[in-house]
Write an enzyme that holds these catalytic residues in place. Structure first.
Site, PDB file in Angstrom:
ATOM      1  N   THR A   1       1.073  -1.173   0.043  1.00  0.00           N
ATOM      2  CA  THR A   1       0.054  -0.148  -0.011  1.00  0.00           C
ATOM      3  C   THR A   1       1.087   1.302   0.036  1.00  0.00           C
ATOM      4  OG1 THR A   1      -0.110  -0.275   2.396  1.00  0.00           O
ATOM      5  CG2 THR A   1      -1.935  -1.037   1.057  1.00  0.00           C
TER       6      THR A   1
ATOM      7  N   ASN B   1      -1.062  10.728   7.318  1.00  0.00           N
ATOM      8  CA  ASN B   1      -2.457  10.278   8.024  1.00  0.00           C
ATOM      9  C   ASN B   1      -3.490  11.458   8.157  1.00  0.00           C
ATOM     10  OD1 ASN B   1      -1.960   7.306   8.730  1.00  0.00           O
ATOM     11  ND2 ASN B   1      -0.163   8.335   9.614  1.00  0.00           N
TER      12      ASN B   1
ATOM     13  N   THR C   1      -2.564  -2.102   8.573  1.00  0.00           N
ATOM     14  CA  THR C   1      -0.965  -2.107   9.043  1.00  0.00           C
ATOM     15  C   THR C   1      -0.357  -3.308   8.690  1.00  0.00           C
ATOM     16  OG1 THR C   1      -1.999  -2.804  11.160  1.00  0.00           O
ATOM     17  CG2 THR C   1      -1.181  -0.556  11.085  1.00  0.00           C
TER      18      THR C   1
ATOM     19  N   SER D   1      -7.882   8.285   3.521  1.00  0.00           N
ATOM     20  CA  SER D   1      -7.557   6.913   3.370  1.00  0.00           C
ATOM     21  C   SER D   1      -8.070   5.937   4.814  1.00  0.00           C
ATOM     22  CB  SER D   1      -5.958   6.941   3.446  1.00  0.00           C
ATOM     23  OG  SER D   1      -5.431   7.258   4.687  1.00  0.00           O
TER      24      SER D   1
END
Lengths: 393, 393
Positions: free
Chosen positions: B152, B388, B186, B393
């Site tokens: 990703t 972030n 993650t 996202s």
């Protein structure tokens, strides 16, 4: 109006030279009586600073004649020398005010692991002592100066007052810039009242008030080694306060100061209120709200004006079943009034959520009971990283 | 070499069109046998994504013939429609490989709360199925393509191999960029082996290996809803592996992949190893190290090359006595080899600590026992906030 709003108090703020910036850095609030009753709440951090270790001893008899506060150094993890510095500071205040050093609270804020300059401290105490002997020391201006002297990264002094029709008053000042807290100097609060209340009554009122106010401000999940909230009663109004009415007014004042602290978290671009509804208990509601308030991914999303409710549920999901009852797929989430998630599925389009205002409301319905609670936090921003990395603090 | 290093496996990576970027976004790893034994470890998050709910059912009999992974969407909190999408994906893989859909694991990664495009998914599975029928599907190149397809925000594919002199091999691939984790995606890990081991033996080995590797990578304290670590055994080597030797090799491979994940946390400028020594138990050592790894103030200080050991102790002090035994004033702290704090007092000058290297070592000695543990984390940087917050996202 601040700590000098109630009758029977004097305040002073001076420049002792502890701060590199050269600003006001030492304050004393003196209780002129007739009573010297007091209550305090200290940080629950097991690593307590020397001023906390000293002040805990002072509180053994519930009597406090004065409180001295300095910025420019936390005096934490400075060993026996640091403790002696705190003790000597209390002795200096006692000599100036002709009281017992055992009745003098000490608060320090700043970098951990560095010794304070005792010479500068004691000289500052002498200067403050002179100011306190002036009748102007009970003026609003003196209270403001004291509130300014305890500021660190605060952009403005924080003061609040509550006046009871019964004839007594509560005043308070606070310092702390929430998530900006360099050196972990997150919060110092001094509250005064001229109401007639025992130390036990003050203690009960202060614990109830802080439990639902200061204890629910969680800017960055970091707990200070120096946090102290103190409440001093002079009894100068001569009015016996109704404990319940006093607790209600005290809670209002504490919430006022709490929101001032949240609003002055300079690094923050949003003030976020995370409210959990229909939890099995108030404790579980707090646990769930706190978990969300500590999710860096959620806080960064809010900074980016991204109503990323998935990060809310992911944070809620990290809570063990023993700590909070809920069906992970039965939770509703609303952000700024838009219900983006119902029973764990997308509801209203996230595009409808407007996160441009500074005030953000996140409401999480657990459908697991009837209790609720709110945690106040801030977003995770570039300024937070800058404030806490660029300066050795 | 990667998941195709052991005999009896084929891999493929294709572009299904799920990623806005248009890159490879779907991978399949097929177990060609003769065995189809497997073990998995899923996220402990109570809010589990649909692929996890599906894969937990698949694991009920410990048999896995293939695993399909997609980026471009987490398929989490997408309700019954989302679960049907996962089921249909498994069915499509089963049809391509002529296996039972009940033996097909599914992993998804990306934004929470959005439906995946089933048409694109199934078309991608068909493309991958064609590639898997080619003998080249067992090549190192095919393994690399699969490792690339699950990336990703990763900047590079993550692969590792362990070869036993006994005649069996372990291969693995991982995706995840630690603290950058947009959408909380993650970690996804696929490990393959041609050793002959039962599903129960694989499960025991995987739990022991992940306990001391992936479980101790705590980049930003946020727990994914989609994390899956899977271990597939083909038995194609025909060699019965010694479980203890296998567990040792598997642990080495998992540590290798863990450090690759930590090192690729793009937002990070430091890889921080927090080691706690002389704790009362390994669990307490992990608790203390994890508390420090989750202190934003500590992590921001490291980003600023500031050896602020006070923030280390302040984080340690937040741990309740019931969770870790230590004397708050009996702790030693060393940063990059410089003992800055001994028994809770300043020791070597903090100026001696050089934090310019990316690798940072923080050693905390509790003097409370003989156990120890290390948590791997990263610093809190502007890039973390940017990654972030700037992208939905």
């Amino acid at each position: 109006m601040s700590v000098t709003a109630p009758a029977g108090f004097a305040a002073a703020g001076v420049t002792a030279g502890l701060k590199k910036s050269g600003g006001l850095d030492l304050a004393i609030v003196a209780n002129l009586g007739p009573l010297a009753n007091a209550a305090t709440v200290f940080t629950s951090n097991r690593c307590k600073a020397n001023p906390i270790l000293w002040s805990q001893q002072v509180m053994s008899d519930g009597r406090v004649s004065a409180i001295v506060l300095n910025s420019g150094g936390a005096n934490c993890y400075t060993g026996s020398i640091g403790f002696q510095t705190t003790h000597a500071t209390a002795e200096a205040v006692a000599e100036q005010l002709q009281v017992s050093s055992g009745d003098v609270l000490v608060c320090s804020t700043g970098l951990i692991g560095e010794q304070l300059d005792l010479g500068k401290l004691t000289a500052g105490v002498v200067d403050a002592g002179v100011a306190l002997k002036d009748t102007a020391a009970s003026s609003a201006a003196a209270g403001l100066t004291a509130a300014q002297a305890i500021m660190t990264t605060d952009t403005r002094p924080k003061q609040a007052t509550q006046v009871s029709p019964a004839g007594w008053t509560i005043g308070g000042m606070a310092k702390g810039a929430g998530m900006l807290a360099p050196g972990l100097a997150t919060m110092l609060v001094v509250i005064t009242t001229d109401a007639v209340l025992s130390s036990a009554q003050l203690d009960a009122a202060l614990r109830e008030a802080t439990r639902v106010t200061f204890d629910r401000l969680d800017s960055d999940g970091c707990m200070s080694t120096n946090d102290t909230v103190s409440l001093l009663a002079s009894g100068a109004s001569g009015v016996d306060a109704d404990p319940a009415e006093f607790t209600t007014a005290l809670t209002k004042l504490c919430r006022d100061l709490t929101l001032q602290l949240q609003g002055d978290a300079e690094g923050a671009s949003h003030d976020v209120a995370i409210s959990v509804r229909n939890a099995a208990s108030e404790t579980e509601a707090v646990t769930v709200a706190r978990a969300v308030s500590r999710s860096n991914l959620f806080k960064a999303a809010i900074y980016g004006n991204d109503p990323n409710w998935g990060r809310v549920l992911a944070a809620v999901g990290t809570i063990p079943e023993a700590d909070a009852a809920f069906d992970p797929y039965g939770i509703d989430v609303a952000i700024n009034g838009i219900q983006v998630c119902t029973a764990g599925e997308p509801d209203q389009p996230r595009e409808l959520v407007d996160l441009t205002p500074r005030a953000v409301s996140v409401v999480i319905d657990l459908h697991a009971g009837t209790a609720g609670a709110t945690i106040w936090t801030n977003d995770l921003t570039h300024d937070y990283v800058e404030e806490n990395s660029a300066y050795s603090s």
